[in-house]
Design a protein around this motif. Structure first.
Motif, PDB file in Angstrom:
ATOM      1  N   ILE A  34       1.879  -4.075 -14.116  1.00  0.00           N
ATOM      2  CA  ILE A  34       0.478  -3.699 -14.293  1.00  0.00           C
ATOM      3  C   ILE A  34      -0.391  -4.902 -14.661  1.00  0.00           C
ATOM      4  N   ALA A  35      -1.605  -4.867 -14.143  1.00  0.00           N
ATOM      5  CA  ALA A  35      -2.599  -5.895 -14.459  1.00  0.00           C
ATOM      6  C   ALA A  35      -3.659  -5.268 -15.353  1.00  0.00           C
ATOM      7  N   THR A  36      -4.300  -6.099 -16.145  1.00  0.00           N
ATOM      8  CA  THR A  36      -5.447  -5.638 -16.930  1.00  0.00           C
ATOM      9  C   THR A  36      -6.722  -6.147 -16.245  1.00  0.00           C
ATOM     10  N   GLY A  37      -7.836  -6.212 -16.965  1.00  0.00           N
ATOM     11  CA  GLY A  37      -9.088  -6.607 -16.323  1.00  0.00           C
ATOM     12  C   GLY A  37      -9.716  -5.396 -15.651  1.00  0.00           C
ATOM     13  N   SER A  38     -10.846  -5.612 -15.006  1.00  0.00           N
ATOM     14  CA  SER A  38     -11.603  -4.479 -14.452  1.00  0.00           C
ATOM     15  C   SER A  38     -11.068  -4.009 -13.100  1.00  0.00           C
ATOM     16  N   SER A  39     -10.489  -4.919 -12.293  1.00  0.00           N
ATOM     17  CA  SER A  39     -10.132  -4.560 -10.909  1.00  0.00           C
ATOM     18  C   SER A  39      -9.195  -3.363 -10.786  1.00  0.00           C
ATOM     19  N   PRO A  40      -8.131  -3.275 -11.589  1.00  0.00           N
ATOM     20  CA  PRO A  40      -7.175  -2.185 -11.346  1.00  0.00           C
ATOM     21  C   PRO A  40      -7.561  -0.844 -11.962  1.00  0.00           C
ATOM     22  N   ALA A  65       3.451  -5.413 -18.202  1.00  0.00           N
ATOM     23  CA  ALA A  65       2.160  -6.065 -18.005  1.00  0.00           C
ATOM     24  C   ALA A  65       2.370  -7.501 -17.535  1.00  0.00           C
ATOM     25  N   LEU A  66       1.378  -7.999 -16.835  1.00  0.00           N
ATOM     26  CA  LEU A  66       1.433  -9.369 -16.315  1.00  0.00           C
ATOM     27  C   LEU A  66       1.296 -10.418 -17.404  1.00  0.00           C
ATOM     28  N   ASP A  67       0.430 -10.129 -18.375  1.00  0.00           N
ATOM     29  CA  ASP A  67       0.057 -11.217 -19.277  1.00  0.00           C
ATOM     30  C   ASP A  67      -0.522 -10.703 -20.583  1.00  0.00           C
ATOM     31  N   GLU A  68      -0.696 -11.627 -21.501  1.00  0.00           N
ATOM     32  CA  GLU A  68      -1.274 -11.305 -22.813  1.00  0.00           C
ATOM     33  C   GLU A  68      -1.889 -12.575 -23.395  1.00  0.00           C
ATOM     34  N   ARG A  79      -7.118  -7.210 -26.766  1.00  0.00           N
ATOM     35  CA  ARG A  79      -5.697  -7.602 -26.745  1.00  0.00           C
ATOM     36  C   ARG A  79      -5.048  -6.753 -25.649  1.00  0.00           C
ATOM     37  N   TYR A  80      -4.331  -7.378 -24.717  1.00  0.00           N
ATOM     38  CA  TYR A  80      -3.877  -6.618 -23.550  1.00  0.00           C
ATOM     39  C   TYR A  80      -2.923  -5.487 -23.920  1.00  0.00           C
ATOM     40  N   ALA A  81      -2.167  -5.664 -25.019  1.00  0.00           N
ATOM     41  CA  ALA A  81      -1.305  -4.554 -25.458  1.00  0.00           C
ATOM     42  C   ALA A  81      -2.162  -3.324 -25.742  1.00  0.00           C
ATOM     43  N   LEU A 131      -1.944  -6.535  -8.814  1.00  0.00           N
ATOM     44  CA  LEU A 131      -2.591  -7.806  -9.164  1.00  0.00           C
ATOM     45  C   LEU A 131      -4.100  -7.689  -9.005  1.00  0.00           C
ATOM     46  N   GLY A 132      -4.833  -8.337  -9.911  1.00  0.00           N
ATOM     47  CA  GLY A 132      -6.224  -8.684  -9.650  1.00  0.00           C
ATOM     48  C   GLY A 132      -6.217 -10.151  -9.243  1.00  0.00           C
ATOM     49  N   VAL A 133      -7.377 -10.729  -9.111  1.00  0.00           N
ATOM     50  CA  VAL A 133      -7.437 -12.159  -8.795  1.00  0.00           C
ATOM     51  C   VAL A 133      -8.637 -12.773  -9.523  1.00  0.00           C
ATOM     52  N   GLY A 134      -8.448 -13.977 -10.023  1.00  0.00           N
ATOM     53  CA  GLY A 134      -9.552 -14.671 -10.680  1.00  0.00           C
ATOM     54  C   GLY A 134     -10.487 -15.300  -9.656  1.00  0.00           C
ATOM     55  N   THR A 135     -11.675 -15.667 -10.094  1.00  0.00           N
ATOM     56  CA  THR A 135     -12.610 -16.340  -9.180  1.00  0.00           C
ATOM     57  C   THR A 135     -12.029 -17.687  -8.733  1.00  0.00           C
ATOM     58  N   GLY A 137      -8.859 -17.994  -8.050  1.00  0.00           N
ATOM     59  CA  GLY A 137      -7.647 -17.677  -7.291  1.00  0.00           C
ATOM     60  C   GLY A 137      -6.432 -17.400  -8.150  1.00  0.00           C
ATOM     61  N   HIS A 138      -6.609 -17.367  -9.482  1.00  0.00           N
ATOM     62  CA  HIS A 138      -5.417 -17.144 -10.314  1.00  0.00           C
ATOM     63  C   HIS A 138      -4.848 -15.746 -10.105  1.00  0.00           C
ATOM     64  N   ILE A 139      -3.524 -15.646 -10.260  1.00  0.00           N
ATOM     65  CA  ILE A 139      -2.843 -14.347 -10.303  1.00  0.00           C
ATOM     66  C   ILE A 139      -2.081 -14.316 -11.617  1.00  0.00           C
ATOM     67  N   GLY A 140      -2.099 -13.164 -12.304  1.00  0.00           N
ATOM     68  CA  GLY A 140      -1.724 -13.205 -13.708  1.00  0.00           C
ATOM     69  C   GLY A 140      -2.663 -14.229 -14.339  1.00  0.00           C
ATOM     70  N   PHE A 141      -2.150 -15.039 -15.236  1.00  0.00           N
ATOM     71  CA  PHE A 141      -2.970 -16.155 -15.728  1.00  0.00           C
ATOM     72  C   PHE A 141      -2.410 -17.475 -15.198  1.00  0.00           C
ATOM     73  N   ALA A 166     -15.496 -13.807 -20.822  1.00  0.00           N
ATOM     74  CA  ALA A 166     -16.382 -13.753 -21.989  1.00  0.00           C
ATOM     75  C   ALA A 166     -17.110 -12.411 -22.062  1.00  0.00           C
ATOM     76  N   ARG A 167     -17.257 -11.727 -20.910  1.00  0.00           N
ATOM     77  CA  ARG A 167     -17.952 -10.438 -20.910  1.00  0.00           C
ATOM     78  C   ARG A 167     -17.228  -9.385 -21.756  1.00  0.00           C
ATOM     79  N   PHE A 168     -15.953  -9.612 -22.010  1.00  0.00           N
ATOM     80  CA  PHE A 168     -15.192  -8.658 -22.821  1.00  0.00           C
ATOM     81  C   PHE A 168     -15.225  -9.003 -24.314  1.00  0.00           C
ATOM     82  N   ALA A 201     -18.236 -12.289  -6.382  1.00  0.00           N
ATOM     83  CA  ALA A 201     -17.680 -13.414  -7.151  1.00  0.00           C
ATOM     84  C   ALA A 201     -16.245 -13.734  -6.715  1.00  0.00           C
ATOM     85  N   LYS A 202     -15.559 -12.772  -6.100  1.00  0.00           N
ATOM     86  CA  LYS A 202     -14.172 -12.979  -5.681  1.00  0.00           C
ATOM     87  C   LYS A 202     -14.063 -13.424  -4.220  1.00  0.00           C
ATOM     88  N   ALA A 203     -15.184 -13.434  -3.503  1.00  0.00           N
ATOM     89  CA  ALA A 203     -15.119 -13.620  -2.047  1.00  0.00           C
ATOM     90  C   ALA A 203     -14.503 -14.968  -1.657  1.00  0.00           C
TER      91      ALA A 203
END
Ligand code: F6R
Length: 255
Positions: A34-40, A65-68, A79-81, A131-135, A137-141, A166-168, A201-203
């Motif tokens: 599982i990924a966190t963030g808004s995408s999933p 989870a992918l990351d913390e 906190r991702y947990a 997975l989500g993706v960072g602007t 191109g990161h996957i996980g962190f 930072a929006r979070f 932003a992801k394009a």
């Protein structure tokens, strides 16, 4: 790679859930990454509505989870947990004992990261990874430059990632500087991968990942080498793709 451009958040969630459900249903003791963030969030929403999981025994589902973040307060809502508990464990009614998140609070995060890698192996690996993706191109962190064979480890977050997240937080200075993340190699070990991305932003990252060369500059581009990847996009995230017209789910092309 199978690429779908959907016409809205709900169909993104349901298309992704469909692929994930298919991969999980084949397994006796399924493991979901599982990924966190808004995408999933739309995927978890689709699962919570019972879409694609009606014949899955969720009491047997293991989730990783992918990351913390490292060094975030235990009770911080980001906190991702805590995010996973709120958005996944509770919504899907999973047994919390079956849901694992890397330990970012350990006094020895390197050893905790190695332990997490072994936990995934001991569970038989990941059947279906979200997975989500960072602007960038990161996957996980796994930020640009992450080795393709990297495993779960402690990483520094780039300024771009900290600014995006930072929006979070109340203020960018509160965004942690480090995280524990599954490695690129760990992620590539999943049997099925579903990446979701939404918004302009992801394009650029999406274009590099799908149409570009495989490189550590755009970590998600390694997915081109995985045998079972589906990327589900909205129009804004997918519009720069050379063959965007073929990926639109309403275009009459085979998906
Ligand atoms: C989160 C994660 C990250 C995010 C990515 C996109 O667990 O691993 O790779 O998926 O930063 O985040 P959102 O979806 O918030 O744009």
């Amino acid at each position: 790679m199978r690429i779908l451009i959907c016409d809205g958040p709900r169909s993104i969630g349901e298309s992704a859930a469909h692929v994930l459900g298919g991969a999980l249903r084949r397994r006796r003791r399924p493991t979901l990454g599982i990924a966190t963030g808004s995408s999933p969030l739309e995927i978890y929403g689709a699962f919570a509505r019972g879409i694609e999981i009606e014949d899955l025994d969720l009491s047997r589902l293991r989730a990783f989870a992918l990351d913390e973040y490292v060094g975030i307060a235990d009770d911080h809502p980001e906190r991702y947990a805590n995010v996973v508990d709120r958005e996944v464990t509770t919504k899907l009614g999973l047994d919390p004992a079956n849901v694992s998140v890397p330990d970012g609070a350990s006094s020895d995060p390197d050893t905790a990261a190695e332990r997490y890698e072994r936990q995934i192996e001991d569970a038989g690996g990941i059947d279906a990874q979200i997975l989500g993706v960072g602007t960038n191109g990161h996957i996980g962190f796994n930020e640009p430059g992450s080795p393709h064979d990297s495993r779960t480890r402690v990483v520094s977050l780039t300024a771009e990632t900290r600014a995006a997240n930072a929006r979070f937080f109340d203020d960018i200075s509160h965004v942690p500087t480090h995280a524990v993340t599954q490695g690129v190699g760990t992620i590539m070990g999943a049997r099925t991968i579903v990446m979701v991305a939404q918004g302009e932003a992801k394009a650029e990252a999406v274009r590099h990942i799908i149409d570009g060369e495989v490189s550590t500059r755009w970590p998600g581009s390694i997915l081109q080498r995985h045998p079972d990847v589906t990327i589900v996009l909205d129009e804004a995230a997918g519009h720069l793709l050379e063959f965007a017209g073929q990926y639109r789910t309403d275009a009459g092309y085979p998906a």
